[in-house]
Design a protein around this motif. Sequence first.
Motif, PDB file in Angstrom:
ATOM      1  N   ILE A  66       1.688  40.816 -38.175  1.00 54.29           N
ATOM      2  CA  ILE A  66       1.166  39.475 -37.898  1.00 54.29           C
ATOM      3  C   ILE A  66       1.558  38.986 -36.501  1.00 54.29           C
ATOM      4  O   ILE A  66       0.705  38.504 -35.750  1.00 54.29           O
ATOM      5  CB  ILE A  66       1.610  38.486 -38.990  1.00 54.29           C
ATOM      6  CG1 ILE A  66       0.975  38.903 -40.314  1.00 54.29           C
ATOM      7  CG2 ILE A  66       1.245  37.055 -38.627  1.00 54.29           C
ATOM      8  CD1 ILE A  66       1.455  38.139 -41.523  1.00 54.29           C
ATOM      9  N   LEU A  67       2.818  39.116 -36.124  1.00 53.52           N
ATOM     10  CA  LEU A  67       3.225  38.669 -34.787  1.00 53.52           C
ATOM     11  C   LEU A  67       2.546  39.444 -33.663  1.00 53.52           C
ATOM     12  O   LEU A  67       2.045  38.829 -32.711  1.00 53.52           O
ATOM     13  CB  LEU A  67       4.743  38.731 -34.640  1.00 53.52           C
ATOM     14  CG  LEU A  67       5.509  37.568 -35.239  1.00 53.52           C
ATOM     15  CD1 LEU A  67       7.006  37.774 -35.068  1.00 53.52           C
ATOM     16  CD2 LEU A  67       5.092  36.264 -34.624  1.00 53.52           C
TER      17      LEU A  67
ATOM     18  N   LEU B 135      -0.341  40.998 -33.708  1.00 54.23           N
ATOM     19  CA  LEU B 135      -1.760  40.611 -33.671  1.00 54.23           C
ATOM     20  C   LEU B 135      -1.938  39.215 -33.101  1.00 54.23           C
ATOM     21  O   LEU B 135      -2.842  38.974 -32.291  1.00 54.23           O
ATOM     22  CB  LEU B 135      -2.365  40.698 -35.073  1.00 54.23           C
ATOM     23  CG  LEU B 135      -2.722  42.093 -35.554  1.00 54.23           C
ATOM     24  CD1 LEU B 135      -3.216  42.045 -36.993  1.00 54.23           C
ATOM     25  CD2 LEU B 135      -3.761  42.728 -34.657  1.00 54.23           C
ATOM     26  N   SER B 136      -1.088  38.287 -33.507  1.00 54.88           N
ATOM     27  CA  SER B 136      -1.181  36.913 -33.000  1.00 54.88           C
ATOM     28  C   SER B 136      -0.972  36.874 -31.494  1.00 54.88           C
ATOM     29  O   SER B 136      -1.736  36.217 -30.771  1.00 54.88           O
ATOM     30  CB  SER B 136      -0.142  36.019 -33.669  1.00 54.88           C
ATOM     31  OG  SER B 136      -0.304  36.027 -35.046  1.00 54.88           O
ATOM     32  N   SER B 137       0.063  37.566 -31.028  1.00 54.60           N
ATOM     33  CA  SER B 137       0.308  37.547 -29.583  1.00 54.60           C
ATOM     34  C   SER B 137      -0.804  38.261 -28.825  1.00 54.60           C
ATOM     35  O   SER B 137      -1.137  37.888 -27.695  1.00 54.60           O
ATOM     36  CB  SER B 137       1.668  38.167 -29.264  1.00 54.60           C
ATOM     37  OG  SER B 137       1.686  39.517 -29.630  1.00 54.60           O
TER      38      SER B 137
ATOM     39  N   PHE C   4      -4.008  38.228 -29.684  1.00 53.43           N
ATOM     40  CA  PHE C   4      -5.122  37.280 -29.602  1.00 53.43           C
ATOM     41  C   PHE C   4      -4.862  36.212 -28.544  1.00 53.43           C
ATOM     42  O   PHE C   4      -5.766  35.850 -27.784  1.00 53.43           O
ATOM     43  CB  PHE C   4      -5.396  36.632 -30.956  1.00 53.43           C
ATOM     44  CG  PHE C   4      -6.156  37.509 -31.896  1.00 53.43           C
ATOM     45  CD1 PHE C   4      -7.415  37.997 -31.574  1.00 53.43           C
ATOM     46  CD2 PHE C   4      -5.615  37.878 -33.109  1.00 53.43           C
ATOM     47  CE1 PHE C   4      -8.120  38.817 -32.428  1.00 53.43           C
ATOM     48  CE2 PHE C   4      -6.301  38.700 -33.983  1.00 53.43           C
ATOM     49  CZ  PHE C   4      -7.565  39.175 -33.641  1.00 53.43           C
ATOM     50  N   VAL C   5      -3.635  35.719 -28.471  1.00 54.53           N
ATOM     51  CA  VAL C   5      -3.304  34.721 -27.452  1.00 54.53           C
ATOM     52  C   VAL C   5      -3.453  35.334 -26.064  1.00 54.53           C
ATOM     53  O   VAL C   5      -3.996  34.719 -25.145  1.00 54.53           O
ATOM     54  CB  VAL C   5      -1.878  34.175 -27.673  1.00 54.53           C
ATOM     55  CG1 VAL C   5      -1.419  33.344 -26.492  1.00 54.53           C
ATOM     56  CG2 VAL C   5      -1.817  33.365 -28.953  1.00 54.53           C
TER      57      VAL C   5
END
Length: 149
Positions: free
Chosen positions: A72-73, A75-77, A79-80
Motif C-alpha cells: 500500500i505505501l 503504491l501510494s507514493s 501515485f503521488v
Amino acid sequence: ILGSVCKQYGPVLSFVISHGFLGVNIFFIISGYGIATSIFSGRYQEPFIFLWRRLKRIYFPYWWYLLFAVIILPLSSSFVSMIETNIFTIHIISYNLPEWLQIITLGKVFSSENWALNLAFLPLNGALWYIAIIVQIYIFLFLCLYSDR
C-alpha cells in the motif's frame, strides 16, 4: 554530548539516562517474568493453546503491517510521484523468495550476520527484530511446556 546533557538532570536521572541502552534487556526480563507468571497461574492448560493464542496476537497484526508497508505505501507514493512527474514507477523492497519467507515468518533474525539484529530486517523496518525475539521466546516456552507433559 550525552555526558553534558545528563549532568543537568541530577545524579539519579543522569545515571538512568546514561544506562538507557539496558532498557531492552530489562524489558525482556520483565516480559519473560510476565509470560512465566501467566503460564504458571494455570490459565494455559494445553501448550498448543498457549502458543496459538500468543502467535495469533503477533502474526495477524504483523501480516497486516507487511501488507501496508510492502504494497500500500509503495503504491501510494508511486501515485503521488506520478502526479508530479507523469512517470509511474513502483519502488518495492527487493528481497528474494527465501528472504521474503524469512520476513513473513519473522525468521530473518536467524540469518543475521552479526549481533546487530535490527539490521536483519532492513530496509523494511529495523524494529521487527524485537517481535522476532518475542516469537522465539514463545516457541521456547511452548517447547518447555510440551516437554513437561
